[in-house]
Design an enzyme around this catalytic site. Structure first.
Site, PDB file in Angstrom:
ATOM      1  N   GLN A  78       0.648  -1.378   0.076  1.00 18.87           N
ATOM      2  CA  GLN A  78      -0.015   0.012   0.014  1.00 18.87           C
ATOM      3  C   GLN A  78       0.855   1.283  -0.015  1.00 18.87           C
ATOM      4  OE1 GLN A  78      -3.685  -0.416   0.440  1.00 18.87           O
ATOM      5  NE2 GLN A  78      -3.514   1.770  -0.088  1.00 18.87           N
ATOM      6  N   PHE A  79       1.482   1.728  -1.172  1.00 10.61           N
ATOM      7  CA  PHE A  79       2.120   2.793  -1.271  1.00 10.61           C
ATOM      8  C   PHE A  79       1.580   3.928  -0.769  1.00 10.61           C
ATOM      9  CE2 PHE A  79       0.440   3.090  -5.360  1.00 10.61           C
ATOM     10  CZ  PHE A  79       0.303   4.484  -5.681  1.00 10.61           C
ATOM     11  N   THR A  80       0.384   4.214  -0.950  1.00 14.17           N
ATOM     12  CA  THR A  80      -0.437   5.422  -0.568  1.00 14.17           C
ATOM     13  C   THR A  80      -0.386   5.671   0.992  1.00 14.17           C
ATOM     14  OG1 THR A  80      -2.714   4.231  -0.423  1.00 14.17           O
ATOM     15  CG2 THR A  80      -2.091   5.132  -2.424  1.00 14.17           C
TER      16      THR A  80
END
Length: 150
Positions: A78-80
């Site tokens: 989950q890079f966000t």
């Protein structure tokens, strides 16, 4: 590293309408990696998640870990989690590690967690467009940032 941890009754992740990972009772971990992460962050976070007391004991108190309950874990990249909304309305993701680095740390984290739990950990597909379904239990949701250990 940042992890958003949710205690779930069940969770699954789909890629292109195919379930690639699913669990029963346990933890859904959304994992973000940043530039300054190291093996120390992987070790700290995997141990912390395995030992977090988020499950009820016989008296209904949250005194048992996913390790104690032999629960399942699903880890989804989950890079966000490293998105910044300081300026404007479009989040900036410059704090997220580049894909190749993030993928290695993600895979190392999953391997370390499997070692600690002594069982397979379900995953999504790194970098894919994923649909995550979950039934949050409690709800119990925590955020851990390895660079802010307080």
């Amino acid at each position: 590293m940042r992890a958003l941890i949710q205690r779930v009754q069940n969770a699954s992740v789909e890629v292109e309408q195919k379930v690639v990972g699913s669990i029963g009772p346990g933890l859904l971990v959304l994992l973000g990696v940043t530039h300054s992460d190291s093996q120390e962050d992987i070790t700290y976070l995997s141990k912390k998640i395995a030992q977090l007391r988020l499950f009820a004991d016989e008296q209904g108190m949250m005194n048992r870990s996913v390790l104690d309950t032999q629960g399942d874990v699903l880890v989804v990249s989950q890079f966000t989690l490293y998105g910044s909304t300081k300026k404007g309305n479009r989040p900036s993701y410059v704090e997220a590690a580049p894909g190749q680095i993030a993928q290695k740390y993600y895979e190392d984290f999953v391997a370390q967690l499997e070692k600690l739990l002594e069982k397979p950990v379900a995953t999504g597909v790194f970098g894919a467009d994923m649909q995550v379904q979950l039934l949050n239990d409690g709800p119990v949701t925590l955020m851990i940032d390895t660079h802010q250990k307080n």
